[in-house]
Design a protein around this motif. Structure first.
Motif, short mmCIF file in Angstrom:
data_model
loop_
_atom_site.label_atom_id
_atom_site.label_comp_id
_atom_site.label_asym_id
_atom_site.label_seq_id
_atom_site.Cartn_x
_atom_site.Cartn_y
_atom_site.Cartn_z
N LEU A 325 0.78 -1.19 -0.02
CA LEU A 325 -0.13 0.04 -0.01
C LEU A 325 0.87 1.38 0.12
CD1 LEU A 325 -2.85 -0.92 2.42
CD2 LEU A 325 -3.02 -0.60 0.09
N MET A 326 2.11 1.11 -0.26
CA MET A 326 3.05 2.35 -0.20
C MET A 326 2.89 3.23 -1.37
SD MET A 326 7.28 2.37 0.36
CE MET A 326 6.92 1.94 1.82
N THR A 327 2.52 2.63 -2.53
CA THR A 327 2.39 3.78 -3.72
C THR A 327 1.12 3.94 -4.01
OG1 THR A 327 1.83 1.72 -5.13
CG2 THR A 327 4.35 2.01 -4.91
N LYS A 328 0.98 5.04 -4.49
CA LYS A 328 -0.35 5.72 -4.87
C LYS A 328 -1.05 4.69 -5.76
CE LYS A 328 -2.19 9.78 -7.34
NZ LYS A 328 -1.68 11.21 -7.80
N ASN A 329 -0.72 4.51 -6.84
CA ASN A 329 -1.45 3.51 -7.62
C ASN A 329 -1.97 2.21 -7.17
OD1 ASN A 329 -1.01 4.99 -9.99
ND2 ASN A 329 0.94 3.76 -10.33
N SER A 330 -1.27 1.58 -6.09
CA SER A 330 -2.00 0.49 -5.14
C SER A 330 -3.25 1.02 -4.45
CB SER A 330 -1.06 -0.08 -4.46
OG SER A 330 -0.69 0.85 -3.27
N LYS A 331 -3.15 2.14 -4.05
CA LYS A 331 -4.65 2.74 -3.13
C LYS A 331 -5.57 2.89 -3.96
CE LYS A 331 -1.94 5.31 -0.57
NZ LYS A 331 -0.31 4.86 -0.69
N ARG A 332 -5.30 3.08 -5.29
CA ARG A 332 -6.35 3.42 -6.37
C ARG A 332 -7.02 2.29 -7.20
NH1 ARG A 332 -6.40 9.27 -7.87
NH2 ARG A 332 -5.44 10.37 -6.14
N ASN A 333 -6.35 1.21 -7.08
CA ASN A 333 -6.51 -0.03 -7.81
C ASN A 333 -7.52 -0.96 -6.90
OD1 ASN A 333 -6.41 -2.97 -8.36
ND2 ASN A 333 -4.92 -2.28 -9.69
N TYR A 334 -8.79 -1.22 -7.39
CA TYR A 334 -9.64 -1.87 -6.75
C TYR A 334 -9.46 -3.42 -6.30
CZ TYR A 334 -13.38 1.62 -7.70
OH TYR A 334 -14.19 2.90 -7.90
N THR A 335 -8.65 -4.12 -6.95
CA THR A 335 -8.31 -5.41 -7.01
C THR A 335 -7.19 -5.48 -5.72
OG1 THR A 335 -8.93 -6.06 -9.10
CG2 THR A 335 -7.24 -7.59 -7.81
N VAL A 336 -6.37 -4.61 -5.77
CA VAL A 336 -5.42 -4.48 -4.73
C VAL A 336 -5.95 -4.19 -3.57
CG1 VAL A 336 -3.18 -3.28 -3.97
CG2 VAL A 336 -3.33 -4.01 -6.32
N MET A 337 -6.87 -3.10 -3.46
CA MET A 337 -7.50 -2.64 -2.25
C MET A 337 -8.21 -3.76 -1.62
SD MET A 337 -6.66 0.43 -0.85
CE MET A 337 -8.14 1.15 -0.33
N ALA A 338 -8.93 -4.41 -2.42
CA ALA A 338 -9.84 -5.52 -1.94
C ALA A 338 -9.13 -6.42 -1.40
CB ALA A 338 -10.86 -5.98 -3.11
N PHE A 339 -8.09 -6.92 -1.93
CA PHE A 339 -7.36 -8.07 -1.65
C PHE A 339 -6.50 -7.72 -0.22
CE2 PHE A 339 -2.55 -9.59 -0.98
CZ PHE A 339 -2.96 -10.88 -0.97
#
Length: 411
Positions: A325-339
């Protein structure tokens, strides 16, 4: 007439999952009650009621954390969360239900698990001649436990209900600036009361009573903050899951990547905060090396049987959020955030498991089918009751004074 995007409808799939999980949980409860709860072996009885105890407290606290999130953002006059505000409101609506279940379990343990000269879980209940416990009886005694438990859950439920009702008032009619200011003041007052009470309970005495007192000889001034951090980061992960679910179903049209990004910031930041407390509590006790302090960590570290579970928590609850969750893109990715939301919820559920069960069963790890079955029961109830709460009111508080600010929110 509200549009389909403004009014949530519980889908058949959601009903099926919630009922299915509750069915699995009820089956696990029945089997566990027969094989463990009614067992002549006191240790098996303690495992059964301990499993119910930590699950009831965990799910109650993470749902209550949703109202805490609403209240602290209200006090800050933050408007960014308004577009998805109805999600944490719906989650907090489960608090009275989970609270009643927790009250039954807590009171039964205190009054119903007394076997001769001891209580199976709360050893302070029958102190005998234990001088350490006797010095704590001013705090650890049944009348105070009952009164404080009822006050804690009662005021969480009542003040949370008041906040939800005030929110629903914004659906009824538009407000001019003067009416909006008065409405905001009323919200601020109730939010302040809830926040103060939350601090006096979750941030202080309640985790000492419900959880830390299982290890009656041990104490830690950081324990309640540790429990709060765990509850709050899990509560934010739960909010993220429901927001993502609703977005995928075409709801919450005004909620966008900016809002999800900020929820992810909370998940990231409070994972770091939890780790700070995890390390500080362990480091100070390790450094002092006093018998009454280190007894808590003996089954959880070094040669203790719980060390695998204990350190796995650190990997799931710290390393994974830190790296992912360190990067900006990961916090805007639905799949990553749900996981990550699911992983954080699971990780902190595991943490509550070891907080309670490693104290009840110091010689062997109890994690098994009963734990996952009871967790499934709570997850099923959570989905069921949150779905019902979401369907009762429009998903967007269209007359909220800060709605425009939330729509144009940019981080």
């Amino acid at each position: 007439m509200a549009s389909n995007r403004e009014q949530f409808e519980v889908s058949g799939n959601m009903k099926t999952w919630s009922i299915g999980l509750m069915g699995v949980g009820i089956l696990a409860f029945i089997i566990g009650f027969i094989t463990k709860g009614l067992s002549s072996d006191e240790h098996q009885q303690a495992i059964f009621w301990g499993t119910l105890l930590y699950n009831s407290i965990f799910f109650l606290l993470i749902c209550n954390a949703s109202m805490f999130f609403i209240c602290v953002t209200t006090l800050a006059h933050g408007g960014w969360q308004v577009t998805f505000r109805r999600v944490p409101e719906a989650i907090s609506a489960v608090v009275p239900i989970f609270g009643l279940i927790a009250i039954f379990i807590l009171f039964f343990i205190v009054f119903g698990l007394n076997h001769g000269d001891h209580n199976l879980i709360y050893h302070w209940r029958i102190p005998g001649n234990d001088q350490i416990i006797l010095k704590k009886t001013g705090f650890l005694n049944p009348p105070f436990f009952v009164i404080w438990t009822l006050l804690s859950i009662g005021l969480w439920s009542y003040l949370g209900m008041r906040m939800r009702k005030l929110s629903q008032e914004s659906d009824e009619t538009s407000m001019n600036p003067e009416q909006g200011n008065r409405w905001i003041v009323r919200n601020t007052v109730i939010a302040a009361l809830f926040t103060v009470w939350f601090g006096l309970t979750v941030g202080s005495t309640t985790p000492w009573l419900w959880l830390m007192s299982i290890d009656t000889h041990w104490y830690s001034t950081m324990y309640s903050w540790y429990t709060f951090a765990s509850s709050f980061v899990t509560g934010m992960a739960l909010i993220a899951l429901f927001v993502i679910y609703l977005k995928n179903k075409g709801y919450l049209e005004y909620t966008n990547d900016e809002h999800l990004h900020d929820i992810g910031k909370f998940m990231f930041a409070f994972s770091i905060f939890w780790t700070y407390l995890w390390f500080s509590q362990y480091m100070l006790i390790w450094y002092s090396n006093q018998p009454e302090e280190t007894t808590y960590f003996q089954p959880r570290t070094k040669e203790g049987v719980w060390k695998g579970v204990y350190y796995l928590n650190l990997v799931i609850n710290f390393l994974c959020p830190l790296l992912i969750l360190m990067t900006k893109n990961s916090k805007r990715n639905y799949t990553v955030m749900a996981f990550m939301a699911v992983l954080i919820i699971f990780g902190h559920w595991m943490d509550f498991n070891q907080m309670v069960m490693a104290s009840i069963s110091r010689d062997h790890v109890t994690l098994g089918w009963l734990d996952f079955g009871i967790a499934a029961l709570y997850v099923g109830m959570l989905i069921f009751f949150v779905g019902k709460a979401l369907a009762k009111v429009p998903l967007i508080p269209k007359n909220h004074p800060f709605l425009k600010e939330s729509i144009i929110h940019h981080t």
